[in-house]
Design a protein around this motif. Sequence first.
Motif, short mmCIF file in Angstrom:
data_model
loop_
_atom_site.label_atom_id
_atom_site.label_comp_id
_atom_site.label_asym_id
_atom_site.label_seq_id
_atom_site.Cartn_x
_atom_site.Cartn_y
_atom_site.Cartn_z
N TYR A 1 24.09 15.37 -17.36
CA TYR A 1 23.62 14.71 -16.14
C TYR A 1 22.24 14.08 -16.37
CZ TYR A 1 27.37 17.64 -14.47
OH TYR A 1 28.58 18.25 -14.33
N HIS A 2 22.17 12.76 -16.17
CA HIS A 2 20.98 12.03 -16.58
C HIS A 2 20.35 11.19 -15.48
CE1 HIS A 2 23.54 12.27 -20.43
NE2 HIS A 2 22.73 13.30 -20.40
N TYR A 3 20.75 11.37 -14.22
CA TYR A 3 20.14 10.57 -13.16
C TYR A 3 18.82 11.20 -12.74
CZ TYR A 3 22.46 14.01 -10.05
OH TYR A 3 22.89 15.17 -9.45
N GLU A 4 17.91 10.37 -12.28
CA GLU A 4 16.51 10.75 -12.07
C GLU A 4 16.33 11.89 -11.08
OE1 GLU A 4 12.30 8.70 -10.58
OE2 GLU A 4 14.11 7.48 -10.79
N LYS A 5 17.15 11.95 -10.03
CA LYS A 5 16.97 12.95 -8.98
C LYS A 5 17.71 14.26 -9.27
CE LYS A 5 16.16 9.52 -5.36
NZ LYS A 5 16.59 8.98 -4.04
N PHE A 6 18.30 14.37 -10.42
CA PHE A 6 19.03 15.58 -10.79
C PHE A 6 18.06 16.74 -10.99
CE2 PHE A 6 20.57 18.29 -14.37
CZ PHE A 6 21.62 18.89 -13.70
N ILE A 7 18.29 17.86 -10.30
CA ILE A 7 17.47 19.06 -10.50
C ILE A 7 18.35 20.31 -10.65
CG2 ILE A 7 15.38 18.20 -9.37
CD1 ILE A 7 16.24 19.83 -6.89
N GLY A 8 19.59 20.13 -11.05
CA GLY A 8 20.49 21.25 -11.24
C GLY A 8 20.33 21.92 -12.59
N GLY A 9 21.18 22.87 -12.87
CA GLY A 9 21.20 23.54 -14.16
C GLY A 9 20.24 24.70 -14.24
N ILE A 10 18.95 24.39 -14.38
CA ILE A 10 17.89 25.42 -14.46
C ILE A 10 16.65 24.91 -13.74
CG2 ILE A 10 16.54 26.92 -15.97
CD1 ILE A 10 18.48 26.13 -18.26
N LEU A 11 16.25 25.59 -12.68
CA LEU A 11 15.05 25.20 -11.94
C LEU A 11 14.22 26.45 -11.66
CD1 LEU A 11 13.64 22.77 -10.33
CD2 LEU A 11 14.64 23.85 -8.31
N LEU A 12 12.93 26.38 -11.97
CA LEU A 12 11.99 27.46 -11.65
C LEU A 12 11.24 27.11 -10.38
CD1 LEU A 12 10.32 28.11 -15.14
CD2 LEU A 12 12.37 29.19 -14.20
N ILE A 13 11.12 28.08 -9.48
CA ILE A 13 10.36 27.86 -8.25
C ILE A 13 9.77 29.19 -7.80
CG2 ILE A 13 12.44 28.13 -6.79
CD1 ILE A 13 11.18 26.03 -4.88
N ASN A 14 8.54 29.16 -7.33
CA ASN A 14 7.92 30.42 -6.87
C ASN A 14 8.40 30.76 -5.45
OD1 ASN A 14 6.06 29.21 -4.90
ND2 ASN A 14 4.86 28.51 -6.66
N ASN A 15 8.19 32.00 -5.08
CA ASN A 15 8.69 32.51 -3.80
C ASN A 15 8.15 31.72 -2.61
OD1 ASN A 15 9.75 34.42 -5.51
ND2 ASN A 15 9.05 36.19 -4.33
N LYS A 16 6.86 31.41 -2.67
CA LYS A 16 6.22 30.70 -1.55
C LYS A 16 6.90 29.36 -1.29
CE LYS A 16 1.77 28.70 -0.16
NZ LYS A 16 0.35 28.50 -0.56
N HIS A 17 7.18 28.62 -2.34
CA HIS A 17 7.77 27.29 -2.18
C HIS A 17 9.24 27.37 -1.78
CE1 HIS A 17 4.45 25.39 -4.88
NE2 HIS A 17 4.07 25.52 -3.62
N PHE A 18 9.95 28.37 -2.29
CA PHE A 18 11.36 28.52 -1.90
C PHE A 18 11.47 28.81 -0.41
CE2 PHE A 18 15.59 30.56 -1.77
CZ PHE A 18 16.33 29.63 -2.49
N GLU A 19 10.56 29.63 0.09
CA GLU A 19 10.56 29.93 1.53
C GLU A 19 10.07 28.73 2.34
OE1 GLU A 19 8.17 33.48 1.33
OE2 GLU A 19 9.95 34.75 1.62
N LEU A 20 9.11 27.98 1.78
CA LEU A 20 8.57 26.81 2.47
C LEU A 20 9.67 25.80 2.81
CD1 LEU A 20 6.12 25.06 3.39
CD2 LEU A 20 6.04 24.18 1.05
N VAL A 21 10.59 25.57 1.87
CA VAL A 21 11.65 24.57 2.09
C VAL A 21 12.90 25.18 2.71
CG1 VAL A 21 10.80 23.14 0.21
CG2 VAL A 21 12.61 24.81 -0.25
N ASN A 22 12.82 26.47 3.09
CA ASN A 22 13.95 27.17 3.70
C ASN A 22 15.15 27.25 2.75
OD1 ASN A 22 15.33 28.61 5.69
ND2 ASN A 22 16.10 26.75 6.71
#
Length: 301
Positions: free
Chosen positions: A160-181
């Motif tokens: 997958y090579h399109y610019e908005k692709f964020i699948g596969g493996i993504l790291l995110i901290n707890n605060k930000h995961f909760e921020l975006v619900n």
Amino acid sequence: MPISRIKSLRLSYPYYLTILLCIMFIYSSILSYYILTNDQSKCSNEKIPLISKKLLSTKRKLAVLVPYRERFEELLEFVPYMHRFLNRQMLSFDIIVLNQIDRYRFNRASLLNAGFTEIKSNYDYIAMHDVDLLPLNPNLSYEYPVQPVHIAAPSLHPRYHYEKFIGGILLINNKHFELVNGLSNRYWGWGLEDDEFYVRLKDARLNVTRPANISTGINDTFKHIHGKERKRDTVKCFNQREVTRRRDRQTGLRDVEYTVIDRRKLEIDGAPLLVINIKLKCNETATPWCNCTKKNDPSYS
């Protein structure tokens, strides 16, 4: 005194002297050991814990969350490999497999929401990690992300090579995961949930970063172990296609519905993992495509 008696005393004197010297040596050894261990104990109580606490306070803990259903062969390869890979980076981490065991279609996003809810108090950040994607380049860092880090970048992912692709493996901290619900709960079946999550991150003005200075490319940065015989659930029914193309502002982390059936600690080739068996709940009025069959909707495509 008889000569034989005198000889006996002469012979026994060195013998008793040897025994006395041995006793004195043993006594002095015991006394020295006590003194040394007593000093060492004081040093341990006063100094070592202060250093240890300081080191532990800077160590962020990672939960590798793996949405899963019926991919046992891939899991057998994934768990030992990721343990070796992450141990080389000297990270504090656990691999947590989120196993969907209900009758509905696979819902990667809701599994991640449920998994995060269950483990968030014990971890500082998560890796949203597909079970069929293995990092090959040791420079792909899983360190704590100040901003979300998309490790499986479009310029590196084998498929997958399109610019908005964020699948596969993504790291995110707890605060930000909760921020975006978290992620939307509307995505039953394969695809699009990560695209919707990308919009959530952008709406929250979070900057998604990607690995820099990686010398490998799309052919040798990751190993994709998805078998050709395994078919993706790409069926669309009811109004699923229309609804899942839009930003979901109603559902997410705070309203995911599920039941944890049990938790099991396992090992694969000596590598530990935690399996959380989860039954998701579906509002079949809001998302009837969670159970998408010809019987329910003869017009499905």
